[in-house]
Design a protein around this motif. Structure first.
Motif, PDB file in Angstrom:
ATOM      1  N   GLU A 104       0.840  -1.202   0.000  1.00 49.28           N
ATOM      2  CA  GLU A 104       0.000   0.000   0.000  1.00 49.28           C
ATOM      3  C   GLU A 104       0.874   1.251   0.000  1.00 49.28           C
ATOM      4  O   GLU A 104       0.601   2.217  -0.713  1.00 49.28           O
ATOM      5  CB  GLU A 104      -0.918   0.003   1.227  1.00 49.28           C
ATOM      6  CG  GLU A 104      -2.053  -0.992   1.170  1.00 49.28           C
ATOM      7  CD  GLU A 104      -3.182  -0.520   0.262  1.00 49.28           C
ATOM      8  OE1 GLU A 104      -3.101   0.609  -0.273  1.00 49.28           O
ATOM      9  OE2 GLU A 104      -4.144  -1.275   0.078  1.00 49.28           O
ATOM     10  N   THR A 108       2.368   1.740  -3.449  1.00 52.22           N
ATOM     11  CA  THR A 108       1.333   2.158  -4.404  1.00 52.22           C
ATOM     12  C   THR A 108       0.938   3.609  -4.186  1.00 52.22           C
ATOM     13  O   THR A 108       0.732   4.369  -5.148  1.00 52.22           O
ATOM     14  CB  THR A 108       0.088   1.256  -4.267  1.00 52.22           C
ATOM     15  OG1 THR A 108       0.460  -0.097  -4.538  1.00 52.22           O
ATOM     16  CG2 THR A 108      -1.004   1.686  -5.228  1.00 52.22           C
ATOM     17  N   GLN A 109       0.821   4.015  -2.920  1.00 46.21           N
ATOM     18  CA  GLN A 109       0.410   5.380  -2.591  1.00 46.21           C
ATOM     19  C   GLN A 109       1.568   6.376  -2.603  1.00 46.21           C
ATOM     20  O   GLN A 109       1.384   7.551  -2.310  1.00 46.21           O
ATOM     21  CB  GLN A 109      -0.254   5.386  -1.205  1.00 46.21           C
ATOM     22  CG  GLN A 109      -1.526   4.568  -1.144  1.00 46.21           C
ATOM     23  CD  GLN A 109      -2.045   4.409   0.274  1.00 46.21           C
ATOM     24  OE1 GLN A 109      -1.776   5.235   1.145  1.00 46.21           O
ATOM     25  NE2 GLN A 109      -2.795   3.344   0.516  1.00 46.21           N
ATOM     26  N   ARG A 110       2.756   5.867  -2.931  1.00 44.65           N
ATOM     27  CA  ARG A 110       3.954   6.710  -2.968  1.00 44.65           C
ATOM     28  C   ARG A 110       4.181   7.412  -1.642  1.00 44.65           C
ATOM     29  O   ARG A 110       4.538   8.605  -1.589  1.00 44.65           O
ATOM     30  CB  ARG A 110       3.876   7.720  -4.113  1.00 44.65           C
ATOM     31  CG  ARG A 110       3.810   7.072  -5.495  1.00 44.65           C
ATOM     32  CD  ARG A 110       3.819   8.102  -6.590  1.00 44.65           C
ATOM     33  NE  ARG A 110       3.759   7.464  -7.912  1.00 44.65           N
ATOM     34  CZ  ARG A 110       3.750   8.116  -9.071  1.00 44.65           C
ATOM     35  NH1 ARG A 110       3.799   9.446  -9.069  1.00 44.65           N
ATOM     36  NH2 ARG A 110       3.703   7.474 -10.210  1.00 44.65           N
ATOM     37  N   SER A 111       3.949   6.674  -0.570  1.00 46.88           N
ATOM     38  CA  SER A 111       4.149   7.233   0.762  1.00 46.88           C
ATOM     39  C   SER A 111       5.624   7.529   0.984  1.00 46.88           C
ATOM     40  O   SER A 111       6.497   6.806   0.502  1.00 46.88           O
ATOM     41  CB  SER A 111       3.657   6.251   1.831  1.00 46.88           C
ATOM     42  OG  SER A 111       2.287   5.999   1.695  1.00 46.88           O
ATOM     43  N   VAL A 170       0.074   5.413   5.641  1.00 50.58           N
ATOM     44  CA  VAL A 170      -0.707   4.774   4.586  1.00 50.58           C
ATOM     45  C   VAL A 170      -2.191   4.997   4.871  1.00 50.58           C
ATOM     46  O   VAL A 170      -2.583   5.290   5.994  1.00 50.58           O
ATOM     47  CB  VAL A 170      -0.434   3.249   4.478  1.00 50.58           C
ATOM     48  CG1 VAL A 170       0.964   2.976   4.006  1.00 50.58           C
ATOM     49  CG2 VAL A 170      -0.726   2.546   5.790  1.00 50.58           C
ATOM     50  N   ARG A 202      -8.016   0.977   3.312  1.00 47.67           N
ATOM     51  CA  ARG A 202      -9.450   1.100   3.042  1.00 47.67           C
ATOM     52  C   ARG A 202     -10.205  -0.092   3.637  1.00 47.67           C
ATOM     53  O   ARG A 202     -10.572  -1.015   2.946  1.00 47.67           O
ATOM     54  CB  ARG A 202      -9.683   1.216   1.538  1.00 47.67           C
ATOM     55  CG  ARG A 202      -9.099   2.498   0.965  1.00 47.67           C
ATOM     56  CD  ARG A 202      -8.976   2.454  -0.528  1.00 47.67           C
ATOM     57  NE  ARG A 202      -8.460   3.710  -1.072  1.00 47.67           N
ATOM     58  CZ  ARG A 202      -7.171   4.026  -1.100  1.00 47.67           C
ATOM     59  NH1 ARG A 202      -6.282   3.180  -0.621  1.00 47.67           N
ATOM     60  NH2 ARG A 202      -6.778   5.173  -1.605  1.00 47.67           N
ATOM     61  N   GLU A 261      -6.199   7.669   7.899  1.00 50.35           N
ATOM     62  CA  GLU A 261      -4.769   7.588   7.695  1.00 50.35           C
ATOM     63  C   GLU A 261      -4.150   6.873   8.880  1.00 50.35           C
ATOM     64  O   GLU A 261      -4.422   7.215  10.025  1.00 50.35           O
ATOM     65  CB  GLU A 261      -4.171   8.984   7.559  1.00 50.35           C
ATOM     66  CG  GLU A 261      -4.602   9.726   6.312  1.00 50.35           C
ATOM     67  CD  GLU A 261      -3.979  11.095   6.233  1.00 50.35           C
ATOM     68  OE1 GLU A 261      -3.720  11.561   5.119  1.00 50.35           O
ATOM     69  OE2 GLU A 261      -3.749  11.690   7.294  1.00 50.35           O
TER      70      GLU A 261
END
Length: 283
Positions: A13, A16-19, A72, A75, A81
């Protein structure tokens, strides 16, 4: 779900979320206290990070113990968050042609649900808001202490709402009737004085704060004409009883230190069941 699968899901995650991963380093050895990194890969071979800015590494980085922190959005029926920390060790370090550091860390044994205190953002319950006042502020003329533009009764009636607050700023909702009545149509760059006092017996101190804040952004609801104001704290005030004045000091590192412990308690209250005793304070 096993701990390893949970860890892999978290990192997938995050990638994918470019955290961003903020890596705390031993400054006496590296010359850096923290490194802002992109997460490139996660596998049994380790966690691969690349610095966002330039950073000179060397063989002396290998073997250093580090602590990471990332965010992250999972969902699971909500869009909350979540914040996680981990401990690891640098397995390999190199600086690329562009000057960015590339690090391979030992695969972390676990990711701990937590949050850096200075970054916490919470929405106070009304019962915890003992005092709340706001004045428009002019650098030359100051402000009239006996004529606040927004006061505690406005929060109790719903004309104003403290949407959330952190140690560095807050988001304030003003309803259209209040804006019209008090001439509180705000614009980006305007400054205000904020006076807040919180109820939090678990933290020592008066819990009373004076701040000068700058409006960083304004969002207006097209239908209701309510305003959502984003404020950044610029100065922290204390009352000089002898002189009968407020003394202001600039906010350091974007944080008013006295707020952090209060908001951390509220963060724990909100997530008590989720944390299940694994909460750790991260400074």
């Amino acid at each position: 779900m096993t701990a390893h699968k949970q860890s892999r899901r978290l990192m997938e995650e995050a990638i994918t979320q470019r955290s961003r991963c903020f890596l705390s380093l031993p400054q006496p050895v590296t010359g850096l206290a923290e490194l802002n990194c992109a997460i490139l890969d996660f596998s049994p071979r380790g966690l691969v990070l690349e610095s966002v800015g330039k950073a000179a590494t060397g063989p002396h980085w290998v073997g250093l113990d580090v602590k990471g922190y990332f965010r992250v959005v999972l969902r699971n029926g909500s869009l909350d968050e979540d914040f996680y920390t981990f401990d690891s060790r640098i397995r390999a370090a190199a600086t690329g042609r562009t000057g960015q550091a590339k690090l391979r860390l030992v695969e972390p044994e676990k990711f701990v649900f937590g949050q850096r205190r200075k970054s916490l953002r919470v929405e106070p319950e009304l019962s915890r808001l003992h005092k709340a006042f706001l004045w428009r502020y002019d650098k030359c003329r100051g402000f009239a202490l006996d004529a606040p533009a927004v006061k505690g009764s406005d929060f109790q009636s719903g004309l104003a709402r403290l949407a959330d607050i952190s140690a560095g700023g807050m988001r304030l909702v003003l309803r259209a009737p209040l804006i019209r009545e008090r001439e509180m149509d705000m614009a980006t760059g305007d400054r205000v004085v904020v006076h807040l006092q919180f109820n939090e017996p678990r933290v020592t101190g008066s819990h009373e704060f004076w701040m000068v804040a700058r409006i960083r952004h304004v969002a207006v609801d097209r239908v209701s004409r309510d305003q959502l104001l984003g404020l950044e704290f610029l100065a922290d005030g204390t009352i000089d009883a002898k002189a009968g004045k407020l003394r202001w000091l600039p906010v350091k590192d974007h944080v008013i230190a006295g707020l952090t412990d209060i908001f951390y308690q509220w963060h724990l209250d909100k997530h008590r069941e989720k944390l299940g005793g694994n909460a750790v304070p991260v400074k």
